[in-house]
Scaffold this active site. Structure first.
Site, PDB file in Angstrom:
ATOM      1  N   GLY A  91      40.541  43.827  42.050  1.00 17.86           N
ATOM      2  CA  GLY A  91      39.657  42.738  41.671  1.00 17.86           C
ATOM      3  C   GLY A  91      39.384  42.745  40.191  1.00 17.86           C
ATOM      4  N   LYS A  92      38.880  41.600  39.760  1.00 16.69           N
ATOM      5  CA  LYS A  92      38.561  41.503  38.340  1.00 16.69           C
ATOM      6  C   LYS A  92      37.231  40.797  38.205  1.00 16.69           C
ATOM      7  CE  LYS A  92      41.087  41.136  34.167  1.00 16.69           C
ATOM      8  NZ  LYS A  92      42.083  40.588  33.332  1.00 16.69           N
ATOM      9  N   GLY A  93      36.342  41.386  37.461  1.00 16.62           N
ATOM     10  CA  GLY A  93      35.037  40.775  37.258  1.00 16.62           C
ATOM     11  C   GLY A  93      34.867  40.372  35.812  1.00 16.62           C
ATOM     12  N   THR A  97      38.333  45.322  34.957  1.00 11.99           N
ATOM     13  CA  THR A  97      39.277  45.239  36.076  1.00 11.99           C
ATOM     14  C   THR A  97      39.061  46.432  37.000  1.00 11.99           C
ATOM     15  OG1 THR A  97      40.794  44.312  34.478  1.00 11.99           O
ATOM     16  CG2 THR A  97      41.717  44.919  36.596  1.00 11.99           C
ATOM     17  N   ASP A 208      21.374  40.876  40.187  1.00  8.03           N
ATOM     18  CA  ASP A 208      22.609  40.088  40.317  1.00  8.03           C
ATOM     19  C   ASP A 208      23.143  40.147  41.749  1.00  8.03           C
ATOM     20  OD1 ASP A 208      24.598  38.425  39.428  1.00  8.03           O
ATOM     21  OD2 ASP A 208      25.775  39.971  38.454  1.00  8.03           O
TER      22      ASP A 208
END
Ligand SMILES: Nc1ncnc2c1ncn2[C@@H]1O[C@H](COP(=O)(O)OP(=O)(O)OP(=O)(O)O)[C@@H](O)[C@H]1O
Length: 722
Positions: A91-93, A97, A208
């Site tokens: 995944g990448k936020g 990464t 968040d």
């Protein structure tokens, strides 16, 4: 001869009297001071006893000594992830990464490699170590270790095989979560927050809560992750929030043309009304305070800054917790349904079947509608815009949705789209044969834009750049709002606090250190290095995350161009602290997030889990726009007494109706405008566990009252309207 007795000398008489007086005074002093000392000792004893009692109830949370975290070497992590091979990306936020890795002992790990070193990434990195590193709970993802080498910042977590809730709900080819799984996830997230708010000392505000920060283990049990934006609730702090996340961004903003061109010369700084700002540095500070600009990504533009309004009031309100269930009616909730529904259906122009296949005739209506709202005072983007987007005020949701989409998806208006993303589009669209996706490709082409996003059709005819116009409009509005607010604030309180901070910033503000053996002094011109070892200057090239990073092809995020393009990006756009649509409205960027802000986000999350929809769900396929805004739609359904319509169709009716309606109604109570009216997390957990009754749903969300009571007046109103 009898001697005449001499009268006593006045000195001899005075001596014993003054001696006695001194004695008394001395005694009084001794007694009073011993009373004071005794009281102080008693107070200390009481305090000590109280804190001891408190500690037994909560986890002693010493932020300066994170739990034993393993310090990995870069080499170790490189070999665990196959040299950070792309095939291991999970995944990448916004900040980096995430790779899957395998340690030598066979243990699976998730390795989050933060993007180039910047104030922002450093803060997130420290936050994770500082907060998550000090916590252990079955409801929180475990931080196993970290790696700090030169400019590299890497976090190592336990690997969560089912990755994030975001992928499970919205991922392509997902069979979907069963009702039982969904309910268990809701309860897990609530218990994670319960642990953070009530089980930690000091309490931790996550800040968040959203699907991509809820990770799922092999049994689909949820654990909350990503503490990059969280904070410990320590009273009296002020600098950290401001400086750790907003200053850097403001420097970036200053550099952007929009800002320097439109705001710098005449925009007054908070605390210095009317004062001309001459240097970027001054604007930096001012913006950090007032703009509440994006911290996690630089996508957000002026509309997001509007969130900064009213924060002080709300934060003040939150402090005085009122009786949540008492129904004291302290906070007046805006009646969303009555106004919102009708206005929406009247004003909203339905999207046509295809992404960009917009009906021009309706477009005219739309523009008429927009101009009408423009005409009505020009103050449409006032302080309540957040609520209005829920259909709760005179400004209908479309304005918000369109303004937001307009500023976010059009490359011409969004300088933050990086080249990578642009390059990725044709590649993605080639794979697709759907006409919608073919059209989606055009999103990348500045001149081809969704007509629905054209805020003012006339702009085109005037031959002016629409985007500049729109931004101009937003800037004007924003400036207007800020100037007015600044003036009134200064009148009321003076601006000494802000001025002091400004002076501090000029002198070089010291960031609180995080107990890792060094203290950070962030001066405006400080050299840092990038990943490649090149020196960068904090002042100029200081690397803050820019633009939307292309998500990994393995990540759900990669479906950027697949159908519900708008929804995905809208729902996952991180704003200044928290994520747009999930962040509580009382948060204004400059204030402190409090527990009730997490409760609000939980409310949104619950609705998302149950409905399988994003909070803003603008689909390319035909759909009723009244459903575009999940919260607003839910309120409408609640008013009509049909909340179960919200339940994900993918469940095909296989769900527990009682639990579903409980969750939806609970979410509605969490989504109340006034933070103090929202339940606290302890109550939420009890309600979910069935240990406590759900309080009456707020009046405005409850089904329409019997016509006996209100029918007459409503009919009257209708007749008079006709
Ligand atoms: N411990 C983990 N195990 C498995 N997958 C993970 C783990 N941590 C993160 N991921 C995957 O990586 C993705 C990105 O996570 P990350 O926390 O970097 O960003 P985000 O939360 O999606 O975005 P942002 O940081 O901008 O809020 C997640 O959505 C998830 O799919």
């Amino acid at each position: 001869m009898p001697s005449r007795q001499l009268p006593p000398s006045p000195n001899l008489v005075a001596q014993p009297t003054s001696f006695a007086r001194t004695k008394v005074l001395f005694l009084v002093l001794i007694i009073s001071s011993s009373v004071v000392i005794l009281l102080a000792v008693l107070y200390l004893l009481y305090h000590f006893y109280y804190s001891l009692l408190n500690r037994t109830r909560t986890i002693p949370f010493d932020s300066s000594t994170p739990l034993k975290l393993h310090r990995f070497s870069y080499r170790e992590l490189r070999s665990a992830t196959g040299d950070f091979d792309e095939s291991n990306i999970v995944g990448k936020g916004g900040s980096g990464t995430v790779f899957r890795g395998l340690l030598r002992d066979g243990k699976s790990i998730a390795v989050k490699r933060l993007d180039g070193l910047s104030l922002e990434t450093e803060r997130e990195f420290q936050n994770e170590l500082q907060i998550l590193g000090g916590l252990r709970s079955p409801f929180l993802v475990t931080l196993l270790g970290y790696c700090v080498e030169k400019n590299k910042r890497i976090l190592v977590y336990e690997y969560m095989p089912n990755r994030s809730l975001q992928e499970s709900i919205f991922g392509e080819g997902q069979s979907g979560l069963s009702w039982e799984m969904r309910f268990a996830i809701i309860l897990d997230v609530a218990r994670a927050l319960e642990f953070l708010h009530l089980g930690c000392d000091p309490p931790v505000i996550h800040g968040d809560v959203k699907p991509s920060n809820v990770l799922l283990d092999s049994d689909f049990r949820a654990k909350v992750s990503d503490f990059g934006l969280s904070r410990m609730k320590v009273e009296g702090e002020f600098g950290l929030d401001l400086f750790s996340q907003d200053l850097g961004r403001s420097q970036e903003l200053w550099k952007s043309q929009e800002l320097s061109g439109a705001l710098a010369p005449e925009t007054p700084v908070i605390g210095t009304p009317g004062e001309r700002v001459d240097s970027p540095q001054e604007v930096d500070f001012a913006l950090a305070l007032q703009a509440s600009s994006s911290s996690k990504t630089s996508r957000t533009t002026y509309n997001v800054k509007a969130l900064s309004l009213n924060s002080a009031n709300y934060n003040a309100n939150i402090e005085g917790e009122s009786d949540v269930w008492g129904g004291s009616g302290k906070g007046k909730e805006v009646s969303v349904v009555d106004i919102g529904c009708d206005e929406w259906s009247n004003k909203f122009v339905p999207y046509s079947d295809e992404l960009f296949g917009f009906n021009r005739a309706k477009d005219v209506n739309l523009n008429a509608c927009l101009s009408a709202s423009d005409a009505s005072g020009g103050k449409q983007w006032g302080k309540d815009w957040w609520w209005r987007q829920d259909g709760s005020g005179e400004l209908c949701s479309k304005d918000y949705v369109m303004e937001w989409i307009g500023s976010q998806i059009c490359p011409s208006t969004n300088p933050d789209w990086d080249d990578d993303d642009k390059k990725s589009i044709p590649e993605k669209t080639e794979q697709s044969s759907s006409p919608q996706l073919d059209r989606a490709e055009n999103v990348n082409v500045p001149q081809v834009r969704h007509p629905a996003l054209e805020l003012d059709k006339n702009d085109d005819s005037k031959g002016e750049n629409n985007s500049t116009k729109r931004h101009r409009k937003m800037q004007d509005w924003w400036k207007e709002e800020r100037v007015a607010e600044t003036r009134s604030k200064n009148k009321r309180k003076g601006s000494s606090k802000l001025r002091n901070l400004r002076v501090k910033w000029k002198k070089g503000f010291k960031l609180p250190h995080f107990g890792l053996g060094r203290r950070f002094h962030f001066y405006r011109r400080k050299k840092f290095g990038d990943q490649n070892g090149n020196d960068l200057e904090a002042d100029g090239e200081f690397s803050f995350r820019r633009g939307w990073k292309k998500k990994s092809s393995r990540s759900n995020g990669s479906d950027m161009w697949s159908g519900d393009l708008f929804s995905r990006e809208l729902s996952s756009t991180t704003s200044m602290r928290g994520t747009l649509c999930y962040v509580a409205p009382e948060y204004g960027g400059c204030g402190y997030l409090m527990e009730k802000a997490d409760v609000y986000s939980l409310g949104v999350l619950i609705l998302v889990i149950i409905s399988g929809r994003r909070p803003l769900h603008v689909l390319a396929s035909p759909m009723k726009l009244e459903k575009a805004n999940l919260i607003s739609w839910c309120r409408q359904l609640a008013h009509a007494g049909e909340v179960l319509e919200l339940v994900d169709e993918k469940l095909k009716g296989e769900y527990n109706k009682e639990q579903a309606s409980l969750c939806i109604n609970l979410a509605l109570t969490c989504l109340q405008k006034m933070p103090e009216l929202r339940p606290d997390i302890g109550e939420i957990v009890k309600i979910l566990k069935g240990e406590m009754d759900l309080p009456p749903v707020p009046f405005e969300f409850s089904p329409s009252p019997p016509s006996k009571l209100f029918g007459k007046s409503r009919r009257k109103e209708k007749a008079s309207a006709d």
